[in-house]
Motif scaffolding. Structure first.
Motif, PDB file in Angstrom:
ATOM      1  N   MET A   1       0.845  -1.325  -0.142  1.00 49.69           N
ATOM      2  CA  MET A   1       0.064  -0.210   0.091  1.00 49.69           C
ATOM      3  C   MET A   1       0.809   1.259  -0.143  1.00 49.69           C
ATOM      4  SD  MET A   1      -3.159  -1.172   2.400  1.00 49.69           S
ATOM      5  CE  MET A   1      -3.578   0.519   2.837  1.00 49.69           C
ATOM      6  N   ALA A   2       1.940   1.183   0.652  1.00 49.47           N
ATOM      7  CA  ALA A   2       2.843   2.379   0.834  1.00 49.47           C
ATOM      8  C   ALA A   2       3.393   2.646  -0.631  1.00 49.47           C
ATOM      9  CB  ALA A   2       4.137   2.265   1.940  1.00 49.47           C
ATOM     10  N   ARG A   3       3.671   1.662  -1.352  1.00 53.06           N
ATOM     11  CA  ARG A   3       4.144   1.700  -2.798  1.00 53.06           C
ATOM     12  C   ARG A   3       3.269   2.313  -3.567  1.00 53.06           C
ATOM     13  NH1 ARG A   3       5.877  -3.731  -1.798  1.00 53.06           N
ATOM     14  NH2 ARG A   3       8.319  -3.768  -1.463  1.00 53.06           N
ATOM     15  N   ILE A   4       2.072   2.118  -3.566  1.00 50.70           N
ATOM     16  CA  ILE A   4       0.807   2.672  -4.283  1.00 50.70           C
ATOM     17  C   ILE A   4       0.625   3.912  -3.855  1.00 50.70           C
ATOM     18  CG2 ILE A   4      -1.513   2.677  -4.796  1.00 50.70           C
ATOM     19  CD1 ILE A   4      -1.535  -0.632  -4.625  1.00 50.70           C
ATOM     20  N   ALA A   5       0.721   4.324  -2.689  1.00 51.90           N
ATOM     21  CA  ALA A   5       0.528   5.719  -2.084  1.00 51.90           C
ATOM     22  C   ALA A   5       1.788   6.650  -2.741  1.00 51.90           C
ATOM     23  CB  ALA A   5       0.551   5.822  -0.611  1.00 51.90           C
ATOM     24  N   LEU A   6       2.728   6.186  -2.726  1.00 55.23           N
ATOM     25  CA  LEU A   6       3.960   6.996  -3.363  1.00 55.23           C
ATOM     26  C   LEU A   6       3.663   6.911  -4.894  1.00 55.23           C
ATOM     27  CD1 LEU A   6       7.118   5.485  -1.917  1.00 55.23           C
ATOM     28  CD2 LEU A   6       6.344   7.815  -1.381  1.00 55.23           C
ATOM     29  N   SER A   7       3.303   5.991  -5.591  1.00 53.51           N
ATOM     30  CA  SER A   7       3.092   5.946  -6.998  1.00 53.51           C
ATOM     31  C   SER A   7       1.925   6.878  -7.145  1.00 53.51           C
ATOM     32  CB  SER A   7       2.629   4.658  -7.573  1.00 53.51           C
ATOM     33  OG  SER A   7       2.331   4.743  -8.864  1.00 53.51           O
ATOM     34  N   ALA A   8       0.689   6.854  -6.481  1.00 52.73           N
ATOM     35  CA  ALA A   8      -0.403   7.646  -6.818  1.00 52.73           C
ATOM     36  C   ALA A   8      -0.066   9.064  -6.666  1.00 52.73           C
ATOM     37  CB  ALA A   8      -1.537   7.139  -5.786  1.00 52.73           C
ATOM     38  N   VAL A   9       0.772   9.703  -5.582  1.00 47.31           N
ATOM     39  CA  VAL A   9       1.175  10.920  -5.475  1.00 47.31           C
ATOM     40  C   VAL A   9       1.798  11.593  -6.596  1.00 47.31           C
ATOM     41  CG1 VAL A   9       2.700  12.587  -4.056  1.00 47.31           C
ATOM     42  CG2 VAL A   9       1.088  10.872  -3.056  1.00 47.31           C
ATOM     43  N   VAL A  10       2.848  10.649  -7.087  1.00 43.69           N
ATOM     44  CA  VAL A  10       3.747  11.023  -8.266  1.00 43.69           C
ATOM     45  C   VAL A  10       3.067  11.268  -9.521  1.00 43.69           C
ATOM     46  CG1 VAL A  10       5.873  10.285  -9.675  1.00 43.69           C
ATOM     47  CG2 VAL A  10       5.848  10.090  -7.159  1.00 43.69           C
ATOM     48  N   VAL A  11       2.050   9.969  -9.881  1.00 43.10           N
ATOM     49  CA  VAL A  11       1.656  10.075 -11.223  1.00 43.10           C
ATOM     50  C   VAL A  11       0.258  10.730 -11.459  1.00 43.10           C
ATOM     51  CG1 VAL A  11       2.588   7.883 -11.577  1.00 43.10           C
ATOM     52  CG2 VAL A  11       0.408   8.030 -10.905  1.00 43.10           C
ATOM     53  N   GLN A  12      -0.095  11.329 -10.353  1.00 41.05           N
ATOM     54  CA  GLN A  12      -1.566  12.341 -10.291  1.00 41.05           C
ATOM     55  C   GLN A  12      -1.538  13.117 -11.336  1.00 41.05           C
ATOM     56  OE1 GLN A  12      -2.510  14.566  -6.797  1.00 41.05           O
ATOM     57  NE2 GLN A  12      -0.287  14.220  -6.057  1.00 41.05           N
ATOM     58  N   GLU A  13      -0.366  13.939 -11.526  1.00 36.23           N
ATOM     59  CA  GLU A  13      -0.245  14.920 -12.718  1.00 36.23           C
ATOM     60  C   GLU A  13      -0.177  14.720 -14.060  1.00 36.23           C
ATOM     61  OE1 GLU A  13       3.708  16.939 -13.273  1.00 36.23           O
ATOM     62  OE2 GLU A  13       4.180  15.425 -11.460  1.00 36.23           O
ATOM     63  N   PHE A  14      -0.312  13.335 -14.247  1.00 34.19           N
ATOM     64  CA  PHE A  14      -0.259  12.565 -15.458  1.00 34.19           C
ATOM     65  C   PHE A  14      -1.559  11.738 -15.793  1.00 34.19           C
ATOM     66  CE2 PHE A  14       4.516  12.400 -14.301  1.00 34.19           C
ATOM     67  CZ  PHE A  14       4.892  13.728 -15.167  1.00 34.19           C
ATOM     68  N   SER A  15      -2.545  12.036 -14.935  1.00 34.15           N
ATOM     69  CA  SER A  15      -3.823  10.972 -15.074  1.00 34.15           C
ATOM     70  C   SER A  15      -4.243  10.854 -16.312  1.00 34.15           C
ATOM     71  CB  SER A  15      -4.461  11.410 -13.871  1.00 34.15           C
ATOM     72  OG  SER A  15      -5.147  12.928 -14.099  1.00 34.15           O
ATOM     73  N   GLN A  16      -4.345  12.059 -17.232  1.00 34.59           N
ATOM     74  CA  GLN A  16      -5.068  12.199 -18.330  1.00 34.59           C
ATOM     75  C   GLN A  16      -4.150  11.729 -19.578  1.00 34.59           C
ATOM     76  OE1 GLN A  16      -8.288  12.849 -18.234  1.00 34.59           O
ATOM     77  NE2 GLN A  16      -7.965  13.119 -16.181  1.00 34.59           N
ATOM     78  N   LEU A  17      -2.845  11.203 -19.373  1.00 29.03           N
ATOM     79  CA  LEU A  17      -2.098  11.007 -20.224  1.00 29.03           C
ATOM     80  C   LEU A  17      -2.012   9.284 -20.485  1.00 29.03           C
ATOM     81  CD1 LEU A  17       1.168  13.149 -19.767  1.00 29.03           C
ATOM     82  CD2 LEU A  17      -0.814  13.543 -21.200  1.00 29.03           C
ATOM     83  N   ARG A  18      -1.757   8.795 -21.784  1.00 30.05           N
ATOM     84  CA  ARG A  18      -1.755   7.511 -22.185  1.00 30.05           C
ATOM     85  C   ARG A  18      -0.441   7.527 -22.874  1.00 30.05           C
ATOM     86  NH1 ARG A  18      -4.749   7.814 -18.710  1.00 30.05           N
ATOM     87  NH2 ARG A  18      -6.918   7.042 -18.584  1.00 30.05           N
ATOM     88  N   SER A  19       0.122   6.241 -22.875  1.00 30.14           N
ATOM     89  CA  SER A  19       1.460   5.931 -23.627  1.00 30.14           C
ATOM     90  C   SER A  19       1.092   5.860 -25.161  1.00 30.14           C
ATOM     91  CB  SER A  19       2.138   4.809 -23.017  1.00 30.14           C
ATOM     92  OG  SER A  19       3.368   4.704 -23.750  1.00 30.14           O
ATOM     93  N   THR A  20       2.147   5.540 -25.911  1.00 28.90           N
ATOM     94  CA  THR A  20       1.904   5.611 -27.322  1.00 28.90           C
ATOM     95  C   THR A  20       1.062   4.469 -27.744  1.00 28.90           C
ATOM     96  OG1 THR A  20       3.888   3.964 -27.373  1.00 28.90           O
ATOM     97  CG2 THR A  20       4.422   6.407 -27.819  1.00 28.90           C
ATOM     98  N   ASP A  21       0.607   3.306 -26.925  1.00 29.28           N
ATOM     99  CA  ASP A  21      -0.167   2.485 -27.430  1.00 29.28           C
ATOM    100  C   ASP A  21      -1.819   2.788 -27.103  1.00 29.28           C
ATOM    101  OD1 ASP A  21      -0.207   2.099 -24.855  1.00 29.28           O
ATOM    102  OD2 ASP A  21      -0.435   0.389 -24.421  1.00 29.28           O
ATOM    103  N   GLY A  22      -1.917   3.988 -26.709  1.00 24.28           N
ATOM    104  CA  GLY A  22      -3.103   4.732 -26.394  1.00 24.28           C
ATOM    105  C   GLY A  22      -3.928   4.069 -25.166  1.00 24.28           C
ATOM    106  N   THR A  23      -3.260   3.049 -24.353  1.00 22.68           N
ATOM    107  CA  THR A  23      -3.913   2.381 -23.209  1.00 22.68           C
ATOM    108  C   THR A  23      -3.092   2.629 -21.944  1.00 22.68           C
ATOM    109  OG1 THR A  23      -4.839   0.840 -24.842  1.00 22.68           O
ATOM    110  CG2 THR A  23      -4.924   0.134 -22.472  1.00 22.68           C
TER     111      THR A  23
END
Length: 378
Positions: free
Chosen positions: A1-23
């Motif tokens: 859960m702590a890893r998910i918490a760290l990940s969620a905090v970091v990636v929240q600014e990219f929540s609308q982005l997707r990689s080149t595969d569109g997914t």
């Protein structure tokens, strides 16, 4: 859960982005970067404690590749090194239903900052060491998103630090205490009961499989939890019986004919026990509070092709029909080819594992994950 918490905090600014595969989303891209860093810089530790996804990562790197949608995962729902905890994270408020960080995530990251003297990570204060670390991770995530594969730096102090952080994120006293409190504060009644019962079990260094955890907590379980555990046990016996018979036949015969099937001991035993196993599983599942009726209907549908089998030939025909329906629903080819003289296993599927213990479990129920989680917070 702590890893998910760290990940969620970091990636929240990219929540609308997707990689080149569109997914592929940013949280999976961060997994790419983390796992590559761990395989490069935590190799000895991974030999002692295998990390989910590390073997797949090692194979990709050994071939000179990087992690990407084709070599790792596209979606984080149930796999990867954080996927199995996601439902629990939503339940405890670490994540909201969209995968963004909840208040519990911010509490965990703040506790982690204090444990590691990395203040500024949560509030993205670039004047601090924690803020600078978060910025480096975010840049790596964004560049990987846009490239369609991991772009984390391979051999730098930052990459080594990232690997070390992820492998030890739950070890600090403040984080461990907070995780333990969240374990026992869950609003999910049965999960909370399971946690409390698991907490009373003796600690082991090797962990415990789902079945062993279920057997250990069953004597102290409430009527409702006991019904769930009994339903799982009955369903798994049914599933293992069907799976063993189908897979064993593929590995035993190059040409599957009625004459060969009629003399196969495993198929004869399966045919003689399948109705009893099916009826016991359906009844046990039906006894579960609230959702039992719906689930028992699904089990009845699952076993319908074989339930009325009167012998090994009928039983195997039912297994084949079930297999064909599953493969068609997946849009995949069957494992066997229908010829005039009988069924022929395709070459790729002729080597099957040895039959499981009929009392073993073949599906994951995350009791072992919950057990490891409790152990990590003691």
């Amino acid at each position: 859960m702590a890893r998910i918490a760290l990940s969620a905090v970091v990636v929240q600014e990219f929540s609308q982005l997707r990689s080149t595969d569109g997914t592929t989303r940013a949280d999976i891209v961060l997994e790419w970067n983390v796992l590559e860093s761990m395989v490069r810089h935590q190799r000895d530790e991974l030999k002692l404690i295998p990390f989910p996804g590390s073997s797949k990562t090692a194979r990709a790197l050994a071939g000179g590749g990087r992690l990407s949608p084709t070599t790792y995962l596209r979606g984080p729902r149930v796999f990867g090194f954080t996927g199995v905890y996601r439902p629990y994270c939503v339940d405890t408020g670490v994540l909201d239903t969209h995968g963004d960080p909840g208040e519990a995530a911010r509490d965990l990251v703040e506790a982690w900052e204090q444990d590691r003297d990395l203040y500024g990570f949560l509030h993205y204060d670039l004047s601090t060491e924690g803020g600078q670390l978060r910025r480096w991770i975010a840049i790596s995530v964004e560049s990987s998103l846009r490239a369609g594969e991991s772009r984390v730096e391979k051999h730098t102090a930052r990459a080594k630090e990232l690997a070390q952080i992820v492998s030890t994120v739950g070890e600090g006293p403040r984080v461990r205490a907070l995780l333990r409190a969240q374990l026992f504060e869950t609003s999910h009644v049965l999960r909370k009961e399971a946690v409390e019962l698991i907490d009373q079990l003796p600690a082991t260094t090797d962990g415990a499989p789902d079945r062993s955890v279920a057997e250990a907590i069953r004597p102290g379980a409430s009527d409702e939890l006991a019904r769930v555990l009994d339903a799982v046990t009955r369903f798994e016996r049914l599933a293992v019986t069907m799976d063993n018979c189908f897979r064993s036949t593929l590995s035993t015969f190059r040409l599957i004919t009625p004459e060969a099937i009629a003399t196969d001991e495993l198929l004869r035993d399966g045919a003689s026990s399948i109705r009893r196993c099916a009826d016991e599983a359906i009844a046990a599942v039906a006894a579960i509070d609230q959702i039992g009726t719906e689930l028992s209907e699904r089990v009845a549908e699952l076993v319908a092709p074989v339930r009325e089998a009167t012998g090994p030939v009928q039983f195997f025909d039912g297994l084949v029909n079930r297999h064909l329906a599953v493969q068609q629903a997946k849009g995949k080819s069957p494992w066997i080819t229908d010829l005039e003289e009988g069924w022929v296993p395709r070459q790729l599927y002729r080597e099957q594992p040895e039959p499981r213990d009929v009392d073993g479990w073949m599906h994951p129920y995350r009791l072992s994950t919950l057990y490891s989680f409790v152990e990590g917070t003691r």
